[in-house]
Design a protein around this motif. Sequence first.
Motif, PDB file in Angstrom:
ATOM      1  N   TYR A   1     -13.666  50.256  45.656  1.00 45.57           N
ATOM      2  CA  TYR A   1     -12.448  49.448  45.702  1.00 45.57           C
ATOM      3  C   TYR A   1     -12.060  49.181  47.146  1.00 45.57           C
ATOM      4  CZ  TYR A   1     -12.148  51.252  40.978  1.00 45.57           C
ATOM      5  OH  TYR A   1     -12.430  51.590  39.679  1.00 45.57           O
ATOM      6  N   VAL A   2     -11.625  47.969  47.399  1.00 49.06           N
ATOM      7  CA  VAL A   2     -10.930  47.653  48.633  1.00 49.06           C
ATOM      8  C   VAL A   2      -9.470  47.511  48.233  1.00 49.06           C
ATOM      9  CG1 VAL A   2     -11.326  45.158  48.474  1.00 49.06           C
ATOM     10  CG2 VAL A   2     -10.857  46.176  50.674  1.00 49.06           C
ATOM     11  N   TYR A   3      -8.573  48.043  49.057  1.00 44.30           N
ATOM     12  CA  TYR A   3      -7.162  48.041  48.690  1.00 44.30           C
ATOM     13  C   TYR A   3      -6.294  47.762  49.910  1.00 44.30           C
ATOM     14  CZ  TYR A   3      -7.268  52.782  50.592  1.00 44.30           C
ATOM     15  OH  TYR A   3      -7.418  53.867  51.415  1.00 44.30           O
ATOM     16  N   ILE A   4      -5.106  47.241  49.628  1.00 45.54           N
ATOM     17  CA  ILE A   4      -4.120  46.995  50.682  1.00 45.54           C
ATOM     18  C   ILE A   4      -2.837  47.705  50.280  1.00 45.54           C
ATOM     19  CG2 ILE A   4      -2.771  45.290  51.949  1.00 45.54           C
ATOM     20  CD1 ILE A   4      -4.976  43.257  51.356  1.00 45.54           C
ATOM     21  N   LEU A   5      -2.304  48.496  51.197  1.00 49.34           N
ATOM     22  CA  LEU A   5      -1.036  49.178  51.006  1.00 49.34           C
ATOM     23  C   LEU A   5       0.012  48.553  51.916  1.00 49.34           C
ATOM     24  CD1 LEU A   5      -2.282  52.882  51.198  1.00 49.34           C
ATOM     25  CD2 LEU A   5      -1.885  51.519  49.137  1.00 49.34           C
ATOM     26  N   LYS A   6       1.203  48.412  51.401  1.00 51.96           N
ATOM     27  CA  LYS A   6       2.332  47.978  52.225  1.00 51.96           C
ATOM     28  C   LYS A   6       3.171  49.211  52.514  1.00 51.96           C
ATOM     29  CE  LYS A   6       6.143  44.730  52.517  1.00 51.96           C
ATOM     30  NZ  LYS A   6       6.878  43.669  51.815  1.00 51.96           N
ATOM     31  N   CYS A   7       3.377  49.488  53.784  1.00 54.94           N
ATOM     32  CA  CYS A   7       4.125  50.669  54.210  1.00 54.94           C
ATOM     33  C   CYS A   7       5.610  50.352  54.309  1.00 54.94           C
ATOM     34  CB  CYS A   7       3.606  51.150  55.554  1.00 54.94           C
ATOM     35  SG  CYS A   7       1.848  51.575  55.533  1.00 54.94           S
ATOM     36  N   PHE A   8       6.429  51.387  54.401  1.00 52.96           N
ATOM     37  CA  PHE A   8       7.879  51.201  54.428  1.00 52.96           C
ATOM     38  C   PHE A   8       8.339  50.376  55.626  1.00 52.96           C
ATOM     39  CE2 PHE A   8       8.066  54.541  57.549  1.00 52.96           C
ATOM     40  CZ  PHE A   8       9.251  54.331  58.219  1.00 52.96           C
ATOM     41  N   ASP A   9       7.551  50.351  56.704  1.00 59.77           N
ATOM     42  CA  ASP A   9       7.928  49.569  57.891  1.00 59.77           C
ATOM     43  C   ASP A   9       7.392  48.139  57.828  1.00 59.77           C
ATOM     44  OD1 ASP A   9       5.236  49.994  58.319  1.00 59.77           O
ATOM     45  OD2 ASP A   9       5.476  50.868  60.312  1.00 59.77           O
ATOM     46  N   ASN A  10       6.955  47.726  56.638  1.00 62.19           N
ATOM     47  CA  ASN A  10       6.409  46.392  56.372  1.00 62.19           C
ATOM     48  C   ASN A  10       5.076  46.116  57.059  1.00 62.19           C
ATOM     49  OD1 ASN A  10       8.349  45.499  54.531  1.00 62.19           O
ATOM     50  ND2 ASN A  10       9.742  45.023  56.208  1.00 62.19           N
ATOM     51  N   SER A  11       4.397  47.153  57.516  1.00 65.50           N
ATOM     52  CA  SER A  11       3.035  46.993  58.018  1.00 65.50           C
ATOM     53  C   SER A  11       2.079  47.165  56.833  1.00 65.50           C
ATOM     54  CB  SER A  11       2.731  48.024  59.107  1.00 65.50           C
ATOM     55  OG  SER A  11       2.767  49.335  58.578  1.00 65.50           O
ATOM     56  N   TYR A  12       0.832  46.770  57.041  1.00 62.26           N
ATOM     57  CA  TYR A  12      -0.170  46.842  55.980  1.00 62.26           C
ATOM     58  C   TYR A  12      -1.336  47.710  56.411  1.00 62.26           C
ATOM     59  CZ  TYR A  12       2.285  43.069  53.655  1.00 62.26           C
ATOM     60  OH  TYR A  12       3.239  42.313  53.025  1.00 62.26           O
ATOM     61  N   TYR A  13      -1.921  48.390  55.435  1.00 62.96           N
ATOM     62  CA  TYR A  13      -3.101  49.211  55.664  1.00 62.96           C
ATOM     63  C   TYR A  13      -4.161  48.770  54.661  1.00 62.96           C
ATOM     64  CZ  TYR A  13      -6.277  53.162  55.732  1.00 62.96           C
ATOM     65  OH  TYR A  13      -7.404  53.927  55.821  1.00 62.96           O
ATOM     66  N   THR A  14      -5.379  48.545  55.136  1.00 67.91           N
ATOM     67  CA  THR A  14      -6.494  48.170  54.274  1.00 67.91           C
ATOM     68  C   THR A  14      -7.543  49.265  54.323  1.00 67.91           C
ATOM     69  OG1 THR A  14      -6.106  45.847  54.750  1.00 67.91           O
ATOM     70  CG2 THR A  14      -8.246  46.410  53.823  1.00 67.91           C
ATOM     71  N   GLY A  15      -8.065  49.627  53.154  1.00 70.03           N
ATOM     72  CA  GLY A  15      -9.084  50.664  53.106  1.00 70.03           C
ATOM     73  C   GLY A  15     -10.030  50.469  51.945  1.00 70.03           C
ATOM     74  N   ILE A  16     -11.048  51.315  51.891  1.00 64.21           N
ATOM     75  CA  ILE A  16     -11.992  51.308  50.781  1.00 64.21           C
ATOM     76  C   ILE A  16     -12.128  52.727  50.245  1.00 64.21           C
ATOM     77  CG2 ILE A  16     -13.296  49.295  51.551  1.00 64.21           C
ATOM     78  CD1 ILE A  16     -15.417  51.137  52.667  1.00 64.21           C
ATOM     79  N   THR A  17     -12.471  52.824  48.960  1.00 65.94           N
ATOM     80  CA  THR A  17     -12.627  54.112  48.313  1.00 65.94           C
ATOM     81  C   THR A  17     -13.467  53.953  47.054  1.00 65.94           C
ATOM     82  OG1 THR A  17     -11.436  56.038  47.447  1.00 65.94           O
ATOM     83  CG2 THR A  17     -10.509  53.878  46.949  1.00 65.94           C
ATOM     84  N   ASN A  18     -13.923  55.059  46.511  1.00 66.70           N
ATOM     85  CA  ASN A  18     -14.585  55.020  45.213  1.00 66.70           C
ATOM     86  C   ASN A  18     -13.699  55.629  44.128  1.00 66.70           C
ATOM     87  OD1 ASN A  18     -14.786  57.700  45.892  1.00 66.70           O
ATOM     88  ND2 ASN A  18     -16.956  57.884  45.426  1.00 66.70           N
ATOM     89  N   ASN A  19     -12.490  56.058  44.507  1.00 68.44           N
ATOM     90  CA  ASN A  19     -11.536  56.605  43.542  1.00 68.44           C
ATOM     91  C   ASN A  19     -10.136  56.163  43.982  1.00 68.44           C
ATOM     92  OD1 ASN A  19      -9.779  58.179  41.985  1.00 68.44           O
ATOM     93  ND2 ASN A  19     -11.215  59.898  41.932  1.00 68.44           N
ATOM     94  N   LEU A  20      -9.707  55.037  43.460  1.00 71.09           N
ATOM     95  CA  LEU A  20      -8.464  54.414  43.926  1.00 71.09           C
ATOM     96  C   LEU A  20      -7.240  55.284  43.656  1.00 71.09           C
ATOM     97  CD1 LEU A  20      -7.233  51.936  45.254  1.00 71.09           C
ATOM     98  CD2 LEU A  20      -7.106  50.884  42.983  1.00 71.09           C
ATOM     99  N   LYS A  21      -7.157  55.848  42.477  1.00 69.74           N
ATOM    100  CA  LYS A  21      -5.990  56.670  42.134  1.00 69.74           C
ATOM    101  C   LYS A  21      -5.885  57.890  43.054  1.00 69.74           C
ATOM    102  CE  LYS A  21      -3.717  58.930  38.276  1.00 69.74           C
ATOM    103  NZ  LYS A  21      -3.762  59.231  36.847  1.00 69.74           N
ATOM    104  N   LYS A  22      -6.995  58.573  43.274  1.00 70.69           N
ATOM    105  CA  LYS A  22      -7.006  59.756  44.145  1.00 70.69           C
ATOM    106  C   LYS A  22      -6.627  59.372  45.576  1.00 70.69           C
ATOM    107  CE  LYS A  22     -10.035  63.256  46.080  1.00 70.69           C
ATOM    108  NZ  LYS A  22     -11.427  63.645  46.277  1.00 70.69           N
ATOM    109  N   ARG A  23      -7.204  58.272  46.077  1.00 72.40           N
ATOM    110  CA  ARG A  23      -6.931  57.869  47.457  1.00 72.40           C
ATOM    111  C   ARG A  23      -5.485  57.435  47.649  1.00 72.40           C
ATOM    112  NH1 ARG A  23      -6.708  58.979  52.041  1.00 72.40           N
ATOM    113  NH2 ARG A  23      -7.328  57.577  53.700  1.00 72.40           N
TER     114      ARG A  23
END
Length: 74
Positions: free
Chosen positions: A5-27
């Motif tokens: 999975y590639v995923y994008i998180l929005k942080c509380f300061d309105n910045s974004y983080y992009t990452g990859i994982t093989n277990n989205l829920k755990k990550r």
Amino acid sequence: MFFYYVYILKCFDNSYYTGITNNLKKRYNEHELGKHRNSYTFKRRLIELVFNQEFNDVLQVIYFEKKIKKWTRS
């Protein structure tokens, strides 16, 4: 067959983080709980998963993550 999975998180300061994982829920839980003190999201917690895409080829997910990281914020 493995999924990645590639995923994008929005942080509380309105910045974004992009990452990859093989277990989205755990990550996601690791980000939310602040498991890794040196991670980008540790001090920006209260995160929201705003995007995820599933792949079955690790090279495709790596390529797509690099593509996303070149996008502008808009």
